[in-house]
Design a protein around this motif. Sequence first.
Motif, short mmCIF file in Angstrom:
data_model
loop_
_atom_site.label_atom_id
_atom_site.label_comp_id
_atom_site.label_asym_id
_atom_site.label_seq_id
_atom_site.Cartn_x
_atom_site.Cartn_y
_atom_site.Cartn_z
N SER A 269 0.82 -1.21 0.00
CA SER A 269 0.00 0.00 0.00
C SER A 269 0.85 1.26 0.00
O SER A 269 1.68 1.45 0.90
N LEU A 293 -4.68 1.23 1.82
CA LEU A 293 -5.40 0.95 0.59
C LEU A 293 -4.41 0.55 -0.51
O LEU A 293 -3.30 1.07 -0.58
N THR A 294 -4.85 -0.36 -1.36
CA THR A 294 -4.02 -0.83 -2.47
C THR A 294 -4.65 -0.40 -3.78
O THR A 294 -5.72 -0.89 -4.15
N PRO A 295 -4.03 0.54 -4.51
CA PRO A 295 -4.62 1.01 -5.78
C PRO A 295 -4.62 -0.09 -6.84
O PRO A 295 -3.73 -0.93 -6.90
N VAL A 299 -4.32 3.25 -11.29
CA VAL A 299 -5.15 4.16 -10.50
C VAL A 299 -4.27 4.87 -9.47
O VAL A 299 -3.47 4.24 -8.77
N PRO A 301 -3.11 6.97 -6.05
CA PRO A 301 -3.49 6.85 -4.64
C PRO A 301 -4.65 7.77 -4.27
O PRO A 301 -5.54 7.38 -3.49
N ARG A 303 -7.11 8.89 -6.21
CA ARG A 303 -8.37 8.35 -6.73
C ARG A 303 -8.80 7.11 -5.93
O ARG A 303 -10.00 6.88 -5.73
N THR A 304 -7.83 6.34 -5.45
CA THR A 304 -8.14 5.16 -4.63
C THR A 304 -8.83 5.56 -3.33
O THR A 304 -9.82 4.94 -2.92
N GLN A 307 -12.43 6.73 -4.17
CA GLN A 307 -13.35 5.63 -4.41
C GLN A 307 -13.71 4.90 -3.12
O GLN A 307 -14.86 4.48 -2.94
#
Length: 320
Positions: A269, A293-295, A299, A301, A303-304, A307
């Motif tokens: 991440s 979080l893992t994009p 994508v 980071p 935008r991840t 979302q």
Amino acid sequence: LSIKVRDAAQGDLVARFDSADATVETAFVLGEFYRRQGAWKFRAVGQGYSSGLEGLATDFGITVDEPQHAAPPATAQAAPPVTAPVTMPPPPPTPAQAPPVTPPPAAPVRLTKVTLTKAAPAVSLTKQGGTSGALKVNLNWQVRKQFSGWGAKFGRAVALHSDLDLDLCALYELADGSKGVVQALGNAFGALHRPPYIHLDGDDRTGAVATGENLTVNLDFKDAFRRILVFVTIYEGARSFADLNATVTLQPQYGAAVDFSLDECTVPSPVCALALITNTGGDLIVQREARYLTPAHGVSPQRTVDQAYGWGMNWTPGRK
């Protein structure tokens, strides 16, 4: 002092809040249940009062009147017969007594620090008195093994030749529906005295600045906020937060500091959601996220994070 919340059907422990800072308090608010979006929520409060239940009630707008205790009625008794007058010596003079000193009313006792945990992940800034002035966000990193001898604070690398660059960022949504991001990427440093009332003081990419990066929220405009998500990204120098041990501190200008530690990163991440601040009916709630979080491939980071939390923004490539 501690409070546990259990599922009535299964008996499972849902939340727990421990408070070890009590000293002279005689009344204590440990937690609150509240209704939000059709579901019941629990948040830790941890506020004590040395003035007892009266001080607690007064803080919630309740006037407390002490009952007046009437003196017991006198009981008539028959006087004994007197056979001869008796002369009694006069009583000695009573020394003058100083008038009683009325102590000032005790103010509510404020905690010096609130620590959020998995069991008690939220706290009310309003109940802690932190609803005005500047709220500063502090991110401290200690490296466990991979980057031996390195460390970072607000994205500041400690090693002289380190190229580790962490960026402290914030997504915001205001009460009027406007949304945006405060970050070094794209020079979106924000502003304190005009929307979004959030400011990043700079981008420390070399470690030469002793104070690192500072993210400040102007709580004098708390009614303008709907929610703020504080997160951190790796710009360069590492592929993941693995082996980096982090502590997050939110220090209001007034009220108790709120801090928590991040869990160990076990996934590849490059972005971590730190804390979510929401305005719930005028009450500012700090929620511990500590979420790596893992994009997906291709994508970003940012935008991840968008979302994952449903911000719904349009993103374009940027650089700094």
